[in-house]
Design an enzyme around this catalytic site. Structure first.
Site, PDB file in Angstrom:
ATOM      1  N   SER A 140      23.626  21.664 -48.278  1.00 20.40           N
ATOM      2  CA  SER A 140      24.224  20.472 -47.677  1.00 20.40           C
ATOM      3  C   SER A 140      23.500  19.988 -46.426  1.00 20.40           C
ATOM      4  O   SER A 140      23.540  18.801 -46.108  1.00 20.40           O
ATOM      5  CB  SER A 140      25.693  20.742 -47.332  1.00 20.40           C
ATOM      6  N   THR A 170      27.422  19.161 -43.379  1.00 18.16           N
ATOM      7  CA  THR A 170      27.473  17.740 -43.740  1.00 18.16           C
ATOM      8  C   THR A 170      27.876  16.852 -42.574  1.00 18.16           C
ATOM      9  O   THR A 170      27.150  15.907 -42.234  1.00 18.16           O
ATOM     10  CB  THR A 170      28.393  17.530 -44.954  1.00 18.16           C
ATOM     11  N   ASP A 192      26.567  15.295 -52.044  1.00 18.15           N
ATOM     12  CA  ASP A 192      25.328  15.829 -51.489  1.00 18.15           C
ATOM     13  C   ASP A 192      24.590  16.659 -52.525  1.00 18.15           C
ATOM     14  O   ASP A 192      23.370  16.730 -52.540  1.00 18.15           O
ATOM     15  CB  ASP A 192      25.594  16.632 -50.221  1.00 18.15           C
ATOM     16  N   HIS A 197      25.347  26.241 -55.882  1.00 16.18           N
ATOM     17  CA  HIS A 197      25.033  24.833 -56.138  1.00 16.18           C
ATOM     18  C   HIS A 197      24.177  24.739 -57.400  1.00 16.18           C
ATOM     19  O   HIS A 197      23.634  25.740 -57.878  1.00 16.18           O
ATOM     20  CB  HIS A 197      24.250  24.232 -54.973  1.00 16.18           C
TER      21      HIS A 197
END
Length: 527
Positions: free
Chosen positions: A112, A175, A391, A487
């Site tokens: 992120s 973020t 993101d 992710h």
């Protein structure tokens, strides 16, 4: 506009007339799918947008990949009593969209910090660093010199716009931090997280940078006179308070709520800087904010991250929802006649996915959709560009061959059947799953996805015959056992409406998002 409408109407009539002669469209027109798509296309053809925007709101669903959007839309539709697949989240109706490439300069699958730096600065950078270019060495303070980037928030402040940052994560998390901070290490959220050499070299922790954002920007660019970020809503109170029980709030969940080892109370320092500002940490304080008279507001609603949307009722002192924070932020920021930039992050979508809990991730995605709808209600579409993106994505899949309307959180039931389909191991399986992570949990009605970290990973298949996979506490099976789900590297979606939205097209690099926003607000004075 009248000429355009007339032209569109003529083209549609001609198209239908020519098809009628072929004996095709009259049959098609009887079909509701055809009618719905035709109406949608006609509406889009009639839309026009100005080149510049007065305001921009950027929504970021942290970890909200395309499979998450699909599953969340189905779940929201099913919660309304419909099959679900035909449903749309609020922002999926926006007229412009694009696919966004998320990789970091040094990482195929991103984090992120690097992804949000790209969106906020227009520059792709490394994983783990915030607001700085790729030439830094992560964790090495000495490499900061000449590598600090200028963010959208910086430019908006310089232009005289109001600015705001709203998140359900810690406000010092990667973020939101990328909107205002410059750091070679995303984990330096407070001074206790920093090594001695970084402190001696003059690097500042992220919470310190937030409180002193205004003076830092004015020091960096001598002669500037900015008024600082007007709205700051999120979690992460521990990074602003000393590690001393005397500074605990009534919302504290730890014996010592604060983490800071320098004895500083940054909430008091912030109030000293903004003497007319308002600091709140609970629902009642939030509700009491006067949006017409408040010049600056700092809301830190949790010691760490804010609660999951499904878990909010369990908060000690109560905390506002993402849609409530969005609405209040807009009401404060629009007091500035020159306009504003607002970033809103649904940070806990990401955390629920890391915990392998689809129900939590989808519930927070639905809350993001409600926050976007709130923004739509409160803004003028002719002057406000609204963008919604993520993101990065997660290793979250929608699989099997379930029949239409099958509960998205349920077990796969095939077309024409009323019983769960069985895999080659003679066990049922769920539509949703994860490629890796902590794996299966049957926690019943538990709404805090993070409870999963109390137990070891469970890899592979589990007998789900007697398990209610639709409960909030069910965690999907995972193939590869890891301490946390990861992710993924595929593209994410970007949706846009309003002035400048027409630039949201095709397959773009993530840093292009900055340029779309900058162009819409004309932050560098092209005109």
């Amino acid at each position: 506009m009248d000429v355009r409408k007339s032209l569109v109407s003529t083209l549609v009539t001609l198209a239908i007339s020519s098809s009628v002669s072929a004996g095709v469209v009259p049959e098609n027109q009887k079909n509701t799918w055809f009618q719905s798509a035709n109406s949608e296309m006609t509406e889009k053809l009639q839309q026009t947008y100005q080149k510049r925007a007065k305001n921009v709101i950027l929504f970021v669903g942290d970890g909200m990949g395309i499979s998450t959007l699909t599953a969340a839309r189905i779940l929201e539709g099913q919660l309304s009593g419909n099959p679900g697949e035909e449903h749309q989240l609020s922002f999926e109706t926006f007229p412009y969209s694009a696919l966004v490439k998320t990789y970091n300069v040094d990482a195929q699958t991103p984090d992120s910090a690097g992804t949000m730096t790209a969106m906020m600065s227009g520059v792709k950078s490394d994983a783990g660093v915030i607001g700085v270019g790729e030439n830094v060495q992560r964790g090495d303070c000495s490499t900061m010199a000449n590598n600090k980037l200028v963010s959208i928030v910086d430019l908006a402040e310089i232009k005289g716009l109001a600015t705001g940052v709203v998140t359900t994560a810690r406000i010092t998390h990667a973020t939101p931090a990328a909107t205002y901070a410059k750091s070679v290490e995303r984990n330096w959220e407070d001074i206790s997280d920093m090594p001695d050499d970084a402190i001696k070299a003059g690097c500042k922790d992220i919470a310190d940078q937030l409180v002193n954002y205004e003076s830092n920007l004015e020091t960096r660019f001598p002669g500037l006179d900015v008024d600082g970020i007007e709205v700051l809503f999120g979690g992460g109170r521990r990074h602003f308070l000393p590690k001393d029980a005397a500074f605990n709030s009534t919302d504290a969940s730890s014996e010592k709520e604060g983490d800071r080892t320098d004895g500083r109370d940054l909430t008091s320092e912030w109030q000293g800087i903004y003497k007319d500002g308002t600091y709140v940490y609970e629902q009642s304080g939030f509700d009491a904010i006067d949006t017409e008279s408040s010049s600056h507001v700092l809301g830190l609603f949790n010691e760490s991250h804010m609660q999951y949307a499904a878990d909010r009722t369990n908060d000690i002192a109560g905390e506002p929802s993402l849609s409530q924070m969005t609405g209040k932020a807009i009401n404060i920021l629009d007091n500035n006649d020159q306009g504003y930039f607002l970033m809103v992050e649904a940070g806990r979508i990401d955390h629920a996915h890391h915990a392998g809990n689809a129900a939590g991730a989808l519930t927070d995605t639905i809350e993001l959709s409600e926050a976007v709808q709130q923004a739509i209600k409160q803004t003028n579409p002719a002057e406000t560009l609204i963008m919604v993106t993520a993101d990065h994505s997660h290793v979250f899949t929608i699989a099997g061959y379930p029949k239409r309307g099958n509960p998205i959180l349920g077990k796969v039931v095939s077309i024409g059947s009323d019983s769960p389909a069985l895999a080659n191991d003679d066990l049922p399986y769920t539509t949703l799953g994860y490629s890796n992570g902590k794996g299966f949990r049957d926690l019943g009605a538990e709404t805090n996805a993070d409870v999963t970290y109390d137990s070891d990973a469970v890899a592979g298949r589990v007998n789900l015959n007697a398990v209610n996979t639709e409960s909030s506490g069910f965690h999907q099976e995972a193939t590869v056992p890891l301490g946390s789900e990861t992710h993924s590297g595929e593209d994410v979606a970007l949706y846009a409406k309003g002035p400048g939205a027409q630039l949201t097209q095709g397959n773009i690099e993530q840093n292009v998002i900055y340029h779309i926003i900058e162009n819409a607000l004309d932050l560098v004075g092209k005109e």
